[in-house]
Write an enzyme that holds these catalytic residues in place. Structure first.
Site, PDB file in Angstrom:
ATOM      1  N   TYR A 149      -6.097  -7.774   2.570  1.00  0.00           N
ATOM      2  CA  TYR A 149      -5.310  -7.667   1.330  1.00  0.00           C
ATOM      3  C   TYR A 149      -4.010  -8.479   1.487  1.00  0.00           C
ATOM      4  O   TYR A 149      -3.614  -9.235   0.601  1.00  0.00           O
ATOM      5  CB  TYR A 149      -5.028  -6.193   1.060  1.00  0.00           C
ATOM      6  CG  TYR A 149      -4.031  -5.905  -0.043  1.00  0.00           C
ATOM      7  CD1 TYR A 149      -4.390  -5.970  -1.384  1.00  0.00           C
ATOM      8  CD2 TYR A 149      -2.718  -5.527   0.277  1.00  0.00           C
ATOM      9  CE1 TYR A 149      -3.467  -5.680  -2.383  1.00  0.00           C
ATOM     10  CE2 TYR A 149      -1.795  -5.233  -0.720  1.00  0.00           C
ATOM     11  CZ  TYR A 149      -2.175  -5.319  -2.046  1.00  0.00           C
ATOM     12  OH  TYR A 149      -1.256  -5.033  -3.033  1.00  0.00           O
ATOM     13  N   ASN A 178       5.751  -0.750  -2.027  1.00  0.00           N
ATOM     14  CA  ASN A 178       5.410   0.653  -2.393  1.00  0.00           C
ATOM     15  C   ASN A 178       6.065   1.148  -3.678  1.00  0.00           C
ATOM     16  O   ASN A 178       7.076   1.855  -3.648  1.00  0.00           O
ATOM     17  CB  ASN A 178       5.818   1.611  -1.268  1.00  0.00           C
ATOM     18  CG  ASN A 178       4.937   1.460  -0.065  1.00  0.00           C
ATOM     19  OD1 ASN A 178       3.720   1.388  -0.182  1.00  0.00           O
ATOM     20  ND2 ASN A 178       5.549   1.374   1.091  1.00  0.00           N
ATOM     21  N   ALA A 193       1.033   7.044  -0.912  1.00  0.00           N
ATOM     22  CA  ALA A 193       1.614   8.242  -0.280  1.00  0.00           C
ATOM     23  C   ALA A 193       2.437   9.127  -1.235  1.00  0.00           C
ATOM     24  O   ALA A 193       2.204  10.334  -1.277  1.00  0.00           O
ATOM     25  CB  ALA A 193       2.445   7.832   0.933  1.00  0.00           C
ATOM     26  N   THR A 219       7.364   4.965   9.041  1.00  0.00           N
ATOM     27  CA  THR A 219       8.412   4.880   8.011  1.00  0.00           C
ATOM     28  C   THR A 219       8.020   3.916   6.895  1.00  0.00           C
ATOM     29  O   THR A 219       7.266   2.961   7.097  1.00  0.00           O
ATOM     30  CB  THR A 219       9.744   4.385   8.622  1.00  0.00           C
ATOM     31  OG1 THR A 219       9.487   3.157   9.306  1.00  0.00           O
ATOM     32  CG2 THR A 219      10.335   5.414   9.547  1.00  0.00           C
TER      33      THR A 219
HETATM   34  P1  NAD Z   1      -3.282  -1.131 -10.326  1.00  0.00           P
HETATM   35  O1  NAD Z   1      -4.534  -1.084  -9.520  1.00  0.00           O
HETATM   36  O2  NAD Z   1      -2.868   0.080 -11.058  1.00  0.00           O
HETATM   37  O3  NAD Z   1      -3.335  -2.351 -11.351  1.00  0.00           O
HETATM   38  C1  NAD Z   1      -4.084  -3.509 -11.120  1.00  0.00           C
HETATM   39  C2  NAD Z   1      -4.970  -3.706 -12.328  1.00  0.00           C
HETATM   40  O4  NAD Z   1      -5.729  -4.903 -12.146  1.00  0.00           O
HETATM   41  C3  NAD Z   1      -5.984  -2.568 -12.527  1.00  0.00           C
HETATM   42  O5  NAD Z   1      -5.797  -1.940 -13.783  1.00  0.00           O
HETATM   43  C4  NAD Z   1      -7.322  -3.257 -12.428  1.00  0.00           C
HETATM   44  O6  NAD Z   1      -8.314  -2.718 -13.306  1.00  0.00           O
HETATM   45  C5  NAD Z   1      -6.959  -4.681 -12.797  1.00  0.00           C
HETATM   46  N1  NAD Z   1      -7.993  -5.599 -12.333  1.00  0.00           N
HETATM   47  C6  NAD Z   1      -8.587  -5.616 -11.113  1.00  0.00           C
HETATM   48  N2  NAD Z   1      -9.534  -6.543 -11.094  1.00  0.00           N
HETATM   49  C7  NAD Z   1      -9.536  -7.129 -12.322  1.00  0.00           C
HETATM   50  C8  NAD Z   1     -10.317  -8.156 -12.915  1.00  0.00           C
HETATM   51  N3  NAD Z   1     -11.282  -8.771 -12.221  1.00  0.00           N
HETATM   52  N4  NAD Z   1     -10.056  -8.516 -14.193  1.00  0.00           N
HETATM   53  C9  NAD Z   1      -9.082  -7.882 -14.910  1.00  0.00           C
HETATM   54  N5  NAD Z   1      -8.315  -6.901 -14.401  1.00  0.00           N
HETATM   55  C10 NAD Z   1      -8.551  -6.525 -13.114  1.00  0.00           C
HETATM   56  O7  NAD Z   1      -2.125  -1.605  -9.318  1.00  0.00           O
HETATM   57  P2  NAD Z   1      -0.541  -1.671  -9.534  1.00  0.00           P
HETATM   58  O8  NAD Z   1       0.046  -0.686  -8.608  1.00  0.00           O
HETATM   59  O9  NAD Z   1      -0.198  -1.649 -10.976  1.00  0.00           O
HETATM   60  O10 NAD Z   1      -0.248  -3.118  -8.923  1.00  0.00           O
HETATM   61  C11 NAD Z   1      -0.074  -4.280  -9.704  1.00  0.00           C
HETATM   62  C12 NAD Z   1       0.121  -5.475  -8.791  1.00  0.00           C
HETATM   63  O11 NAD Z   1       1.219  -5.260  -7.897  1.00  0.00           O
HETATM   64  C13 NAD Z   1      -1.089  -5.783  -7.914  1.00  0.00           C
HETATM   65  O12 NAD Z   1      -1.244  -7.175  -7.821  1.00  0.00           O
HETATM   66  C14 NAD Z   1      -0.703  -5.229  -6.573  1.00  0.00           C
HETATM   67  O13 NAD Z   1      -1.354  -5.891  -5.516  1.00  0.00           O
HETATM   68  C15 NAD Z   1       0.800  -5.476  -6.563  1.00  0.00           C
HETATM   69  N6  NAD Z   1       1.506  -4.552  -5.662  1.00  0.00           N
HETATM   70  C16 NAD Z   1       1.614  -3.241  -5.998  1.00  0.00           C
HETATM   71  C17 NAD Z   1       2.269  -2.382  -5.131  1.00  0.00           C
HETATM   72  C18 NAD Z   1       2.403  -0.916  -5.440  1.00  0.00           C
HETATM   73  O14 NAD Z   1       2.998  -0.203  -4.640  1.00  0.00           O
HETATM   74  N7  NAD Z   1       1.895  -0.419  -6.566  1.00  0.00           N
HETATM   75  C19 NAD Z   1       2.827  -2.858  -3.926  1.00  0.00           C
HETATM   76  C20 NAD Z   1       2.676  -4.202  -3.632  1.00  0.00           C
HETATM   77  C21 NAD Z   1       2.036  -5.056  -4.509  1.00  0.00           C
END
Ligand code: NAD
Length: 332
Positions: A149, A178, A193, A219
């Site tokens: 990832y 996070n 978490a 942490t």
């Molecule tokens: P999430 O999983 O709630 O949202 C991601 C969305 O992408 C989902 O609704 C999923 O259905 C959609 N998706 C996946 N594959 C798809 C496809 N092929 N076509 C269309 N849509 C698709 O995650 P989030 O927490 O909202 O995260 C959003 C972004 O932020 C992501 O790129 C994630 O990697 C990044 N990110 C999030 C965090 C966190 O703590 N939430 C931390 C670091 C990075």
């Protein structure tokens, strides 16, 4: 009227971002493979579509949006990312989405694109000491993320920035740390978490022990969703700074401390039962020096405030679920 496209609008951060853009008066199109699970979308137009498909990408990027936010990714908590079972899917799906969207935007002459990378791209060897992890942006290389990832995020960061260099685009790259808050995944295995612990605490009675993966001394820092959205729009609208930059909190806590804060919010006295589970790196904290220098802004909301909101939202979901179960039993 300004227009924006939010890719991943059916997800946690995307759903909140749509609301923010609507409050600012934007015309918003959201796209996702699924509808939002916890809230009705406020997007003017919501397309159900798979962004791995180039035709779908071309169809949704049919106009010159002022802003494009690319948040769609194959995503999950430690239970999804670190077991190794989903590595090929994660890399293939997310890289394909990024390649497709970026190219479709270039062809439409759209320049302003935000890309959400992750702190998971930082090298594992700088995050072995739980009291002193190094997540300064410049520490990313030589690269050694501890998950596929993280490697995909690193590849895509470079992809977006290469389009800036070669095609004069204005892509902006943030490394989220996070993010948590209401309307995020809180059960089913993909939850992070804070949500998992809020759920376990809400389900427990005083005196119970709740299960924690590992010894709980690992942490992390956790950023409340409102501040994540603020940092996101500030970065995309910055006239010259492209990142990559951390968007995270620098209030670092151990998982044991996180449990204690949530137990305190709930008013319950709880024990901890440490069990084996996927853990990720030993320590991680957001280094906020660069964001302060470049954006003149950094998150500063105390962790406890965001956790109160999240705990109360998850408790309400549990209550709603149990009322629905009783109603189903009554109907049966
Ligand atoms: P999430 O999983 O709630 O949202 C991601 C969305 O992408 C989902 O609704 C999923 O259905 C959609 N998706 C996946 N594959 C798809 C496809 N092929 N076509 C269309 N849509 C698709 O995650 P989030 O927490 O909202 O995260 C959003 C972004 O932020 C992501 O790129 C994630 O990697 C990044 N990110 C999030 C965090 C966190 O703590 N939430 C931390 C670091 C990075």
């Amino acid at each position: 009227m300004k227009s924006a496209l939010v890719c991943g609008a059916g997800g946690f951060i995307g759903g909140h971002l749509v609301k923010r853009l609507k409050r600012e008066g934007y015309w918003v199109r959201g796209v996702d493979v699924k509808f939002h699970e916890h809230a009705e979308t406020q997007a003017d137009d919501f397309v159900l579509g798979d962004l791995r498909d180039q035709t779908i990408c071309r169809d949704v990027i049919d106009q010159r949006f002022d802003e494009v936010y690319q948040l769609a990714a194959d995503m999950g908590g430690a239970g999804y990312i670190f077991t190794g079972e989903h590595d090929a899917e994660i890399m293939h799906n997310s890289a394909t989405i990024n390649l497709n969207i970026l190219e479709a935007c270039r062809k439409r002459n759209i320049r302003n694109i935000f890309y959400s990378s992750s702190a998971c791209m930082y090298p594992e060897h700088n995050q072995l000491d739980p009291s002193n992890p190094n997540c300064e942006e410049s520490s990313a290389y030589p690269a050694a993320p501890d998950s596929e990832y993280g490697w995909e995020k690193l590849f895509s960061e470079r992809l977006y920035l290469s389009y800036n260099r070669n095609y004069g685009m204005r892509c902006r790259v943030a490394r989220y740390h996070n993010i948590f808050g209401p309307e995020g995944t809180w059960q089913g295995g993909k939850e992070k978490a804070p949500a998992a612990i809020c759920r376990k605490v809400a389900q427990a009675n005083s005196g119970d022990a709740i299960e924690i993966w590992g010894d709980g001394e690992q942490t992390r820092s956790f950023l409340y969703i409102d501040e994540c959205i603020e940092g996101t729009v500030r970065l995309l609208r910055h006239p010259s700074f492209e990142g990559p930059v951390n968007i995270g909190s620098d209030e670092m806590v151990s998982i044991n401390q996180l449990v204690d804060i949530i137990a305190d919010i709930s008013g319950k006295s709880l024990d901890k039962n440490h069990i084996d589970g996927p853990l990720g790196v030993r320590g991680r904290n957001s280094d906020n020096r660069l964001i302060k220098e470049k954006l003149g802004w950094a998150p500063n909301l105390p962790l406890q405030n965001g956790l109160k909101e999240t705990y109360s939202w998850i408790s309400a979901q549990l209550q709603r679920n149990s009322i629905e179960q009783v109603q189903k039993l009554e109907l049966a």
